[in-house]
Design an enzyme around this catalytic site. Structure first.
Site, short mmCIF file in Angstrom:
data_model
loop_
_atom_site.label_atom_id
_atom_site.label_comp_id
_atom_site.label_asym_id
_atom_site.label_seq_id
_atom_site.Cartn_x
_atom_site.Cartn_y
_atom_site.Cartn_z
N GLN A 112 75.75 0.85 33.68
CA GLN A 112 77.87 0.20 33.95
C GLN A 112 77.60 1.50 35.24
OE1 GLN A 112 80.59 0.92 30.64
NE2 GLN A 112 78.35 1.64 29.90
N HIS B 199 78.18 -2.86 37.24
CA HIS B 199 79.24 -2.73 37.75
C HIS B 199 79.28 -2.81 39.71
CE1 HIS B 199 81.79 -1.52 33.74
NE2 HIS B 199 81.29 -2.86 34.09
N CYS C 137 81.38 -8.34 52.78
CA CYS C 137 82.40 -8.88 53.90
C CYS C 137 82.61 -9.85 53.21
CB CYS C 137 81.85 -8.57 55.66
SG CYS C 137 83.30 -9.72 55.98
N THR D 76 78.10 6.22 26.94
CA THR D 76 79.43 5.20 27.52
C THR D 76 79.95 5.32 26.20
OG1 THR D 76 80.19 3.07 28.25
CG2 THR D 76 78.24 3.23 26.42
P1 NAD Z 1 82.91 6.82 30.19
O1 NAD Z 1 83.63 7.87 32.03
O2 NAD Z 1 84.68 6.05 30.14
O3 NAD Z 1 82.06 7.67 29.10
C1 NAD Z 1 81.39 8.52 29.20
C2 NAD Z 1 81.04 9.12 27.88
O4 NAD Z 1 79.64 9.57 28.15
C3 NAD Z 1 81.63 9.67 27.19
O5 NAD Z 1 81.60 8.63 26.27
C4 NAD Z 1 81.25 10.90 26.72
O6 NAD Z 1 81.39 11.38 25.31
C5 NAD Z 1 79.28 10.68 27.12
N1 NAD Z 1 78.87 11.75 27.60
C6 NAD Z 1 79.05 12.65 28.80
N2 NAD Z 1 78.07 13.67 28.89
C7 NAD Z 1 77.52 13.23 28.09
C8 NAD Z 1 76.15 13.28 28.14
N3 NAD Z 1 75.80 14.76 28.87
N4 NAD Z 1 75.33 13.08 27.62
C9 NAD Z 1 75.57 11.77 26.76
N5 NAD Z 1 76.67 11.41 26.70
C10 NAD Z 1 77.74 12.08 27.62
O7 NAD Z 1 81.61 6.47 30.51
P2 NAD Z 1 81.57 4.65 30.85
O8 NAD Z 1 81.39 4.08 29.67
O9 NAD Z 1 80.18 4.41 31.64
O10 NAD Z 1 83.04 3.39 31.50
C11 NAD Z 1 83.78 4.24 32.23
C12 NAD Z 1 83.46 3.22 34.09
O11 NAD Z 1 82.65 4.40 35.10
C13 NAD Z 1 81.75 2.69 34.17
O12 NAD Z 1 82.17 1.46 34.14
C14 NAD Z 1 81.24 2.62 34.73
O13 NAD Z 1 80.77 1.59 36.40
C15 NAD Z 1 82.06 4.44 35.73
N6 NAD Z 1 81.64 4.90 36.39
C16 NAD Z 1 80.66 5.18 36.93
C17 NAD Z 1 79.41 6.58 36.52
C18 NAD Z 1 78.61 6.42 37.56
O14 NAD Z 1 78.25 6.08 38.07
N7 NAD Z 1 77.13 8.07 37.40
C19 NAD Z 1 80.69 8.09 36.82
C20 NAD Z 1 82.37 7.61 36.33
C21 NAD Z 1 82.20 6.68 35.93
#
Ligand code: NAD
Length: 233
Positions: A94, A112, A120, A179
């Site tokens: 994601q 995503h 574009c 996630t």
């Molecule tokens: P989220 O932010 O909703 O959840 C993050 C999850 O990761 C939480 O459940 C948390 O407890 C867990 N977490 C935090 N640190 C951790 C670690 N060190 N080890 C294991 N688990 C850990 O993220 P999501 O579920 O990916 O959904 C949110 C949306 O955010 C996605 O659609 C994504 O596209 C986007 N997103 C992407 C990025 C990226 O590309 N790195 C960053 C932020 C959000």
């Protein structure tokens, strides 16, 4: 730990923002989540882009700069290493940060989109790059380029979603890493794997809305738990 990747034929890593947290990429939810600092309606949706493309680009260029300076962590590189060994290991993510690819994973299914692709909306032009910040915000046709990311309110691209579902339904070990399970329809993918009979493992530092669906819960950091699941390989 009894559970080990070597005991399965096909493995899918389903990764979220927590996968990249140890690289320093902020998550959305949980401690340090970026939506606490930024109002997403202003920066990450189509309406915002239509209203103020330069403002939306300012936010995305800031994210490009921050993420460009960071590196894949030991979890990303371990997954890529397992793939290089010839194991049947796939990544459905994601995340938009490109860290799996940077670590060497081939064919990452990006549900995503990517911070490192632009398109574009008017002429259909698409391009991948790693420029941080992106200097030329306009397409050759004169319109603003748009980050090729699924923003809030956007529909998912059908092709990666189909691919993610197909991988989930054909694996025997499905490992969700970092996630929250709060973002639909991506959060349906683990349920597909479960219905198809896979063993489901949740790696997270805490319980999530989807924890009940998993057979095993590994509470700890992504890097530590991926190392444990693949120890000795
Ligand atoms: P989220 O932010 O909703 O959840 C993050 C999850 O990761 C939480 O459940 C948390 O407890 C867990 N977490 C935090 N640190 C951790 C670690 N060190 N080890 C294991 N688990 C850990 O993220 P999501 O579920 O990916 O959904 C949110 C949306 O955010 C996605 O659609 C994504 O596209 C986007 N997103 C992407 C990025 C990226 O590309 N790195 C960053 C932020 C959000």
């Amino acid at each position: 730990m009894d559970l080990h990747i070597r005991d399965f034929d096909r493995v899918v890593f389903f990764t979220g923002a927590g996968m990249s947290a140890e690289s320093g990429v902020p998550t959305y939810r949980g401690p340090g989540g970026i939506w606490k600092e930024y109002d997403y309606e202003r920066y990450a949706c189509q309406e915002a882009f239509d209203r103020d493309p330069e403002g939306v680009w300012e936010f995305h260029n800031y994210r490009r700069e921050v993420i460009h300076a960071l590196k894949p962590n030991a979890g990303h590189t371990r997954i890529a290493e397992l793939q290089r060994m010839g194991l049947d290991v796939h990544v459905v993510t994601q995340n938009i940060d490109g860290m799996h690819q940077l670590a060497g994973s081939p064919e990452v299914t990006e549900l995503h989109g990517s911070l490192w692709r632009v398109r574009c909306q008017d002429c259909g032009f698409e391009r991948a790059d790693r420029e941080a910040p992106l200097q030329e915000l306009r397409c050759g046709c004169g319109s603003y380029l748009r980050p090729d990311i699924i923003w809030f309110g956007d529909a998912l691209n059908p092709a990666p979603f189909r691919e993610g579902n197909a991988l989930a339904e054909s694996c025997d070990l499905f490992i969700s890493v970092g996630t929250s399970g709060a973002v639909m329809p991506a959060a349906m993918i683990p349920l597909r794997a479960k219905r198809a009979g896979a063993t489901l493992v949740e790696v997270n530092i805490e319980d999530t809305e989807l924890s009940h669906a998993f057979d095993h819960h590994l509470r700890g950091s992504a890097t530590e738990m991926i190392a444990r699941l693949s120890e000795g390989l």
